[in-house]
Design an enzyme around this catalytic site. Structure first.
Site, short mmCIF file in Angstrom:
data_model
loop_
_atom_site.label_atom_id
_atom_site.label_comp_id
_atom_site.label_asym_id
_atom_site.label_seq_id
_atom_site.Cartn_x
_atom_site.Cartn_y
_atom_site.Cartn_z
N CYS A 185 0.85 -1.21 0.00
CA CYS A 185 0.00 0.00 0.00
C CYS A 185 0.88 1.25 0.00
O CYS A 185 0.57 2.23 -0.68
CB CYS A 185 -0.94 0.00 1.20
SG CYS A 185 -2.31 -1.17 1.08
N GLY A 243 3.17 -19.57 -0.04
CA GLY A 243 4.36 -18.74 -0.18
C GLY A 243 4.08 -17.25 -0.23
O GLY A 243 5.00 -16.47 -0.48
N HIS A 280 -1.02 -9.69 -5.21
CA HIS A 280 -0.05 -9.30 -6.22
C HIS A 280 0.22 -10.45 -7.17
O HIS A 280 -0.01 -11.61 -6.85
CB HIS A 280 1.27 -8.84 -5.58
CG HIS A 280 1.92 -9.81 -4.67
ND1 HIS A 280 1.47 -10.08 -3.39
CD2 HIS A 280 3.02 -10.58 -4.84
CE1 HIS A 280 2.26 -10.96 -2.81
NE2 HIS A 280 3.21 -11.30 -3.68
#
Length: 111
Positions: free
Chosen positions: A7, A90, A97
């Site tokens: 962010c 992971g 993302h």
């Protein structure tokens, strides 16, 4: 989210090597690359992961950003896109993302 590093990158509070940006997403080079090209594409709005109700418009913007990254990085011969969901997969930063990986033959393994 106040403590989310992605962010802060999206808000330009933390410097990064930006590869592509529009109103909804930003793409920047990973600080710990797993391939010669390793760029992250993130939505500017915080979502935990791909299953966190990400709007279709944002997902489309992310797909467009992946294409723009591939063009900018010269990945015409191929690349890989990965999104991890949760720590068991992971995911280390809990902000949705996509990893764009390339720059060498990646083979059939995951990375």
């Amino acid at each position: 989210m106040d403590d989310c590093i992605f962010c802060k990158i999206a808000a330009h509070e933390i410097p990064s090597t930006v590869v592509y940006e529009d109103d909804l997403v930003i793409a920047f080079d990973d600080l710990a690359p797993q391939a010669p090209v390793h760029t992250l594409v993130i939505p500017k709005k915080h979502y935990q992961d791909i299953t966190d109700g990400v709007p279709a418009e944002t997902l489309a913007a992310m797909a467009h950003a992946v294409d723009e990254v591939a063009k900018a990085k010269g990945l015409g011969s191929g690349f890989r896109v990965i999104s991890n969901k949760g720590a068991d997969a992971g995911q280390t930063v809990m902000h949705f993302h996509m990893h764009v990986l390339g720059g060498k033959p990646l083979g059939e393994g995951l990375i």
